[in-house]
Enzyme design. Sequence first.
Site, PDB file in Angstrom:
ATOM      1  N   GLY A  33      62.853  12.006   4.289  1.00 56.51           N
ATOM      2  CA  GLY A  33      62.311  10.977   3.399  1.00 56.51           C
ATOM      3  C   GLY A  33      63.238   9.781   3.232  1.00 56.51           C
ATOM      4  N   SER A  34      64.516  10.044   3.053  1.00 60.39           N
ATOM      5  CA  SER A  34      65.460   8.943   2.822  1.00 60.39           C
ATOM      6  C   SER A  34      65.499   8.012   4.033  1.00 60.39           C
ATOM      7  CB  SER A  34      66.869   9.484   2.558  1.00 60.39           C
ATOM      8  OG  SER A  34      66.854  10.336   1.447  1.00 60.39           O
TER       9      SER A  34
ATOM     10  N   ASN B  91      59.013  12.092  -8.431  1.00 56.56           N
ATOM     11  CA  ASN B  91      59.668  13.379  -8.238  1.00 56.56           C
ATOM     12  C   ASN B  91      60.142  14.024  -9.538  1.00 56.56           C
ATOM     13  OD1 ASN B  91      61.226  10.888  -7.704  1.00 56.56           O
ATOM     14  ND2 ASN B  91      62.990  12.241  -7.798  1.00 56.56           N
TER      15      ASN B  91
ATOM     16  N   HIS C 286      60.424  19.200   4.123  1.00 57.14           N
ATOM     17  CA  HIS C 286      60.903  20.309   3.284  1.00 57.14           C
ATOM     18  C   HIS C 286      60.243  20.358   1.905  1.00 57.14           C
ATOM     19  CE1 HIS C 286      63.926  18.256   0.551  1.00 57.14           C
ATOM     20  NE2 HIS C 286      63.775  17.308   1.454  1.00 57.14           N
TER      21      HIS C 286
ATOM     22  N   CYS D 111      74.437  14.794 -17.367  1.00 54.87           N
ATOM     23  CA  CYS D 111      75.382  15.713 -16.753  1.00 54.87           C
ATOM     24  C   CYS D 111      74.938  16.172 -15.386  1.00 54.87           C
ATOM     25  CB  CYS D 111      75.573  16.935 -17.645  1.00 54.87           C
ATOM     26  SG  CYS D 111      76.714  16.587 -18.959  1.00 54.87           S
TER      27      CYS D 111
END
Lengths: 395, 146
Positions: free
Chosen positions: A72-73, A152, A202, A326
């Site tokens: 995807g990236s 997402n 994936h 975090c």
Amino acid sequence: MSDIKYFDHAATTKMSKEVLDAMMPYLTDYYGNASSVYSIGRKSREAVEAAREKVAAAISAKAKEIYFTAGGSESDNTIIKGVAKAKKSKGNHIITSKIEHPAVLETCKQLEKEGFEVTYLDVDSRGVVDLEQLKASIKPETILISIMFANNEIGTIQPIKEIGAIAKENHVLFHTDAVQAVGNTPIDVKEMNIDFLSMSAHKFYGPKGVGAMYIRTGVVIDKLIAGGHQERSKRAGTENVPGIVGMGKAIETACSSIEKNAAYLSGLRNYFMDEVGKRIPHIRKNSNTDCCLPGTANISFKYIEGESLLFMLDAKGICASSGSACTSGSLDPSHVLLAIGVPVEVAHGSLRISIGLENTKEDIDYLLDCLSEIVERLRSMSPLYEDFLNGKYKL
Amino acid sequence: MYTEKVIDHFTNPRNVGELADANAVGQVGNPVCGDIMKMYLKIEDGIIKDAKFKTFGCCAAIATSSVSTELIKGRTIDDALKLTNKEVIDELGGLPPQKIHCSVLAEEAIKKALSDYYIRQGMSEEEADKLCGVTETSCDHCHAKE
Ligand SMILES: Cc1ncc(COP(=O)(O)O)c(C=O)c1O
């Protein structure tokens, strides 16, 4: 490993047995380079082309409009940078949204440094882009609209067909990052007027490190990866034959029962959302189930922090994710949650559950039991919750 | 990313809760940052007889709070004031770089509680804060965004 309860399908999915079986010959006996002329090379070529047909069919595209990538990236980068370079003489303005994946946002930021101007559209409390703002943002210099199909983190599905129509009317190219959407919700690139689309295997029970881009016939963009003539010279590099074969099998399987799967997943998700609201007080539902991917549920538990929640869930064998600062690797919590108006303090306590096909109602019940117990435990340790109980503080 | 010791202190925090007869209480951090630590101490004859904490925050925040209460129990006020965030990190066998601020927060929470003790003894806030090294907390910096 057997007692893992996996609720992080938006992060990645477990490859199915049938996908592995389909790939195996190409990881063993048929190792030929798809560009070679001899028999095992031709065998690889045939497999790649068969997979291309399957990927194309899944989104109502033509096979020659599909180009395989490493995920995807890479697809997002290639398309956005490729359009920017190819259309530079026409204009330098790109429109995207505030809630895109970093693969799009960071690419746009890079382009801004190179002199491009980027408009980041607002979203409403559901996470839906403002179509009026989109229309108003288009100007003569606008060369690309890039809006994700589905988010997402919170799962929001955008009005892609409407956006496609606006793009077409204004003669602006339209890209959609459909990494989360493919295999989960029906996509028709022709009907939706999509010029470019990114996907990643994936996310739909295929292998990692393989993806594809759809580029509408007739649209020319610059390439990102130069080299050999693979993928009709749009993306150099020896084809990842087993990965591509796996992707073909995975997309065919996912899309052949997309409605049935969506009904199953949304059934579990809605059950989870209803129950969590009944069983745990002081929460905020960040996903709006009316316009959401079927398996995604994002919620915030007030007065506690998301990372500690994740680790306590992990101790119970539960895999999920959070948009807390975090876990985001920065000081600030998720840009998506902030964009839909979640207060920072509440965003810190967020949890994303993304349900997959192997999950059952019993899994959800186990999750609910663990969550109730853990949230209560963390609240009992939280000075913020103490202040809330004493009437000194309220989120 | 976390050492076993961190995970242990996070999953089985020592001294968690409130201390009904605390005579020193200090709280640092803020909800926007995502970390708040509250320390409760029971001080007798200049010695920390008991310590408890409540924390809102990540694993590291909870683990550093937990280990700090262990480290200062039984210490004199002066020795407790010498507790550094480095000591907290070492005791935990290390912390990831982006979590160092949690150990700083733990050190600050203790100093704040000790200052509160002196204030309760009649010292001025300014004097007590100076004596205990209480400054603006690290959290105030962490949200000075670029
Ligand atoms: C919406 C979206 N875009 C892009 C990506 C990146 O995909 P990949 O991991 O295949 O590079 C992801 C995956 O996390 C995603 O969810």
